[in-house]
Design a protein around this motif. Sequence first.
Motif, PDB file in Angstrom:
ATOM      1  N   LEU A   1      33.849  58.042  17.612  1.00 18.22           N
ATOM      2  CA  LEU A   1      34.152  59.498  17.141  1.00 18.22           C
ATOM      3  C   LEU A   1      35.801  59.785  16.946  1.00 18.22           C
ATOM      4  O   LEU A   1      36.293  60.978  16.367  1.00 18.22           O
ATOM      5  N   GLY A   2      36.708  58.827  17.288  1.00 16.34           N
ATOM      6  CA  GLY A   2      37.830  58.698  16.514  1.00 16.34           C
ATOM      7  C   GLY A   2      38.535  59.376  18.357  1.00 16.34           C
ATOM      8  O   GLY A   2      39.484  59.989  17.940  1.00 16.34           O
ATOM      9  N   ILE A   3      38.293  59.495  18.719  1.00 16.93           N
ATOM     10  CA  ILE A   3      39.044  60.271  20.226  1.00 16.93           C
ATOM     11  C   ILE A   3      40.084  58.988  20.924  1.00 16.93           C
ATOM     12  O   ILE A   3      41.124  59.132  20.728  1.00 16.93           O
ATOM     13  N   LEU A   4      39.256  57.701  20.380  1.00 19.41           N
ATOM     14  CA  LEU A   4      40.357  56.279  20.711  1.00 19.41           C
ATOM     15  C   LEU A   4      40.499  55.033  19.617  1.00 19.41           C
ATOM     16  O   LEU A   4      39.650  55.252  18.513  1.00 19.41           O
ATOM     17  N   LYS A   5      42.174  55.299  19.621  1.00 13.87           N
ATOM     18  CA  LYS A   5      42.058  54.702  18.331  1.00 13.87           C
ATOM     19  C   LYS A   5      41.089  53.051  18.382  1.00 13.87           C
ATOM     20  O   LYS A   5      40.982  52.962  17.029  1.00 13.87           O
ATOM     21  N   ARG A   6      41.541  52.697  19.473  1.00 18.46           N
ATOM     22  CA  ARG A   6      40.118  50.909  18.846  1.00 18.46           C
ATOM     23  C   ARG A   6      39.346  51.030  20.244  1.00 18.46           C
ATOM     24  O   ARG A   6      39.987  51.883  21.802  1.00 18.46           O
ATOM     25  N   PRO A   7      39.200  49.590  20.742  1.00 14.80           N
ATOM     26  CA  PRO A   7      38.645  49.494  22.050  1.00 14.80           C
ATOM     27  C   PRO A   7      39.239  49.247  23.232  1.00 14.80           C
ATOM     28  O   PRO A   7      40.312  48.582  22.405  1.00 14.80           O
ATOM     29  N   VAL A   8      38.813  50.211  24.707  1.00 13.92           N
ATOM     30  CA  VAL A   8      39.879  50.039  25.494  1.00 13.92           C
ATOM     31  C   VAL A   8      39.340  48.639  25.973  1.00 13.92           C
ATOM     32  O   VAL A   8      37.905  48.626  27.088  1.00 13.92           O
ATOM     33  N   PRO A   9      40.064  47.316  26.575  1.00 14.08           N
ATOM     34  CA  PRO A   9      38.907  46.383  27.461  1.00 14.08           C
ATOM     35  C   PRO A   9      38.698  47.006  28.434  1.00 14.08           C
ATOM     36  O   PRO A   9      39.541  47.771  29.268  1.00 14.08           O
ATOM     37  N   LEU A  10      37.540  46.295  28.630  1.00  9.20           N
ATOM     38  CA  LEU A  10      37.273  46.826  30.025  1.00  9.20           C
ATOM     39  C   LEU A  10      36.800  45.701  30.974  1.00  9.20           C
ATOM     40  O   LEU A  10      36.286  45.054  30.530  1.00  9.20           O
ATOM     41  N   LEU A  11      37.790  45.632  31.944  1.00 10.40           N
ATOM     42  CA  LEU A  11      37.129  44.691  32.951  1.00 10.40           C
ATOM     43  C   LEU A  11      36.137  45.302  34.607  1.00 10.40           C
ATOM     44  O   LEU A  11      36.542  46.311  34.612  1.00 10.40           O
ATOM     45  N   SER A  12      35.878  43.651  35.493  1.00 14.54           N
ATOM     46  CA  SER A  12      35.467  43.871  36.381  1.00 14.54           C
ATOM     47  C   SER A  12      36.532  43.134  37.499  1.00 14.54           C
ATOM     48  O   SER A  12      37.176  42.833  37.181  1.00 14.54           O
ATOM     49  N   TYR A  13      36.222  43.971  38.875  1.00 17.48           N
ATOM     50  CA  TYR A  13      36.858  43.012  39.489  1.00 17.48           C
ATOM     51  C   TYR A  13      36.305  43.069  41.383  1.00 17.48           C
ATOM     52  O   TYR A  13      35.107  44.021  41.077  1.00 17.48           O
ATOM     53  N   GLN A  14      36.352  42.132  41.943  1.00 15.95           N
ATOM     54  CA  GLN A  14      35.348  41.783  42.402  1.00 15.95           C
ATOM     55  C   GLN A  14      36.053  40.470  43.698  1.00 15.95           C
ATOM     56  O   GLN A  14      37.694  40.072  43.135  1.00 15.95           O
ATOM     57  N   ARG A  15      36.120  40.753  45.098  1.00 16.69           N
ATOM     58  CA  ARG A  15      36.859  39.770  45.627  1.00 16.69           C
ATOM     59  C   ARG A  15      36.631  38.940  45.642  1.00 16.69           C
ATOM     60  O   ARG A  15      35.418  38.229  46.917  1.00 16.69           O
ATOM     61  N   GLU A  16      37.055  37.292  45.917  1.00 16.42           N
ATOM     62  CA  GLU A  16      36.487  36.328  46.085  1.00 16.42           C
ATOM     63  C   GLU A  16      37.032  35.590  46.839  1.00 16.42           C
ATOM     64  O   GLU A  16      36.823  34.810  47.662  1.00 16.42           O
ATOM     65  N   SER A  17      38.378  35.890  47.938  1.00 16.03           N
ATOM     66  CA  SER A  17      39.404  34.908  48.089  1.00 16.03           C
ATOM     67  C   SER A  17      40.631  36.965  48.538  1.00 16.03           C
ATOM     68  O   SER A  17      40.729  37.668  47.858  1.00 16.03           O
ATOM     69  N   ALA A  18      41.149  35.832  49.807  1.00 14.45           N
ATOM     70  CA  ALA A  18      42.955  36.978  49.769  1.00 14.45           C
ATOM     71  C   ALA A  18      43.373  36.980  48.786  1.00 14.45           C
ATOM     72  O   ALA A  18      44.497  38.133  48.742  1.00 14.45           O
ATOM     73  N   ASN A  19      43.602  36.336  47.788  1.00 16.31           N
ATOM     74  CA  ASN A  19      44.587  36.245  46.863  1.00 16.31           C
ATOM     75  C   ASN A  19      44.095  36.811  45.401  1.00 16.31           C
ATOM     76  O   ASN A  19      44.171  37.103  44.401  1.00 16.31           O
ATOM     77  N   SER A  20      42.929  37.400  45.614  1.00 17.01           N
ATOM     78  CA  SER A  20      42.176  37.788  44.800  1.00 17.01           C
ATOM     79  C   SER A  20      42.340  39.257  43.776  1.00 17.01           C
ATOM     80  O   SER A  20      42.955  38.853  42.321  1.00 17.01           O
ATOM     81  N   ALA A  21      43.355  39.787  44.827  1.00 19.20           N
ATOM     82  CA  ALA A  21      43.994  41.458  44.172  1.00 19.20           C
ATOM     83  C   ALA A  21      45.306  40.725  42.616  1.00 19.20           C
ATOM     84  O   ALA A  21      45.637  40.886  42.400  1.00 19.20           O
ATOM     85  N   LEU A  22      45.758  39.457  43.958  1.00 18.57           N
ATOM     86  CA  LEU A  22      47.727  39.189  43.227  1.00 18.57           C
ATOM     87  C   LEU A  22      47.340  39.093  42.029  1.00 18.57           C
ATOM     88  O   LEU A  22      47.707  38.581  40.918  1.00 18.57           O
ATOM     89  N   MET A  23      45.445  37.723  42.045  1.00 17.08           N
ATOM     90  CA  MET A  23      45.284  36.776  41.329  1.00 17.08           C
ATOM     91  C   MET A  23      45.482  38.090  39.853  1.00 17.08           C
ATOM     92  O   MET A  23      45.370  37.709  38.887  1.00 17.08           O
ATOM     93  N   PHE A  24      44.369  38.823  40.019  1.00 14.34           N
ATOM     94  CA  PHE A  24      44.684  40.288  38.694  1.00 14.34           C
ATOM     95  C   PHE A  24      45.298  40.950  38.241  1.00 14.34           C
ATOM     96  O   PHE A  24      45.120  40.363  36.908  1.00 14.34           O
ATOM     97  N   LEU A  25      46.251  40.836  39.002  1.00 13.24           N
ATOM     98  CA  LEU A  25      47.139  41.957  38.506  1.00 13.24           C
ATOM     99  C   LEU A  25      48.810  40.929  38.261  1.00 13.24           C
ATOM    100  O   LEU A  25      49.174  41.581  37.217  1.00 13.24           O
ATOM    101  N   CYS A  26      48.381  40.035  38.371  1.00 13.24           N
ATOM    102  CA  CYS A  26      49.609  38.732  37.700  1.00 13.24           C
ATOM    103  C   CYS A  26      49.010  37.611  37.432  1.00 13.24           C
ATOM    104  O   CYS A  26      47.971  37.241  37.858  1.00 13.24           O
ATOM    105  N   GLU A  27      49.871  37.161  36.534  1.00 10.57           N
ATOM    106  CA  GLU A  27      50.060  36.468  35.709  1.00 10.57           C
ATOM    107  C   GLU A  27      49.917  34.930  36.822  1.00 10.57           C
ATOM    108  O   GLU A  27      51.064  34.779  37.238  1.00 10.57           O
ATOM    109  N   ASN A  28      49.069  34.643  37.016  1.00 13.45           N
ATOM    110  CA  ASN A  28      48.823  33.195  38.101  1.00 13.45           C
ATOM    111  C   ASN A  28      49.003  33.499  39.409  1.00 13.45           C
ATOM    112  O   ASN A  28      49.577  32.352  39.171  1.00 13.45           O
ATOM    113  N   GLY A  29      48.468  34.733  39.581  1.00 13.08           N
ATOM    114  CA  GLY A  29      49.082  35.353  40.913  1.00 13.08           C
ATOM    115  C   GLY A  29      50.948  35.164  41.081  1.00 13.08           C
ATOM    116  O   GLY A  29      50.940  35.700  42.099  1.00 13.08           O
TER     117      GLY A  29
END
Length: 447
Positions: free
Chosen positions: A362-390
Amino acid sequence: GYKQANVVILPKSLADDFEKFCHANDGPLPLLYRSNPGDWKCPSLSSDSDIRTDCLQYRIYEHGACTGSLKSLKEYSEQLKDMVTFYLGCSFSFEKAVQNAGIPIRNVEQKCNISMYKTAVPCYSISTFCCNLVVTMRPIPESKLEAAVLATSELKEAHGAPIHIGDPGLLGIQDLAKPDYGDPVHLHPGDIPVFWACGVTGVEAVINCRASLAFTHSPGCMFITDIKNDNVTVRSSREVPQVHCISQDPLHYSVVSTEAAQKIKTLETLIGIDPGDRGIIHLRRQDELLKACLSISHARSVLITTGFPTHFTYEPPEENDGPPGALAVAAMLQALEKEVAIVTDQRAMNLNKKIIEEAVQLGILKRPVPLLSYQRESANSALMFLCENGNPGRPRFDHLIAIERAGMAADGNYYNARKANIKHLVDPIDELFLAAQTIPGITTTGM
């Protein structure tokens, strides 16, 4: 005092491209005058000038390398006949206005040159001219920040308002004590580092274009014009800039016009109205909308999350108005040329994928937006998700936005407005926001 100018002298074959480069990057390179080939004068800036001798010191560049410093260019008079001189605005031209505003100039007090730094901020490239922005830094007392912005914002030919206030690391500057050009200028207690675009950016462009022969002034040894520095006052009170602190770690201030700030505050008042009397007025945080807007305006990469199942017994569970709100914000961010991604619950991936695909069609978005999911697999999961190599020093996103998003209750469950436990439908994405509080450089907004 009199206006001063940075000087770049190039072969005439490169002159048109360099002029385009200046216009494309007029913050660091405000073009005051371009000479004709072989013309050593600049009548609009000085009545009796000779660019071969009017700077205290020059640098010579051959194929991108600085091969020496000179007191005079007269020995190159023959070569200069086929070269064009560019006179570019200089921040020294606004120092009198800053002093008149009652603001100390630390480099003047310390009897040294200004500090100049290469940044990680790229300029717009034109042909062979490409480089990163160079900035000057002046320590300004925190109480004088608005006065410094006001004193310089209208002086466009001297770079105008500062381009950054706060932590130098946000520009890619590692150590203020080690400037790339000039001298280190020491901050007094209570001073904030304030950065202006710098005409020495032109020197970096000369180096990278690798011209067979080029000249510049030596940084700090400017061409002085005959034009006096006349103080310029802001024409309208609506345009008076305000300075707001939007982050303490890293320290970051932002600038906004009074008119824009007032419009945002009006919106905040409207948002605070609760016609349904849902008892949510206590969630509103006064003046946070302005800070959120300013923070998002500085972001390069934004992560949006949404997802709040309403009729949770349906298959798939129905959503509220969070997803269309997320798309509206994503479209705005794309229009501002920012990177944007959406993270949502695994059970809602297909739903959001279809919405995004339709928004692109419909032209609302210029291009597709990457769609991600997050699961907690370890105590550092959030840090690994948010930062390169944690690595907290290398965040993938610098702003997180939650729109109509379920959050964890004190008992570890997730509830809807009817107090039904919906934990089985909600992934622990709120962990990303908690982790972001410990990562310098990531700010968050909740809607």
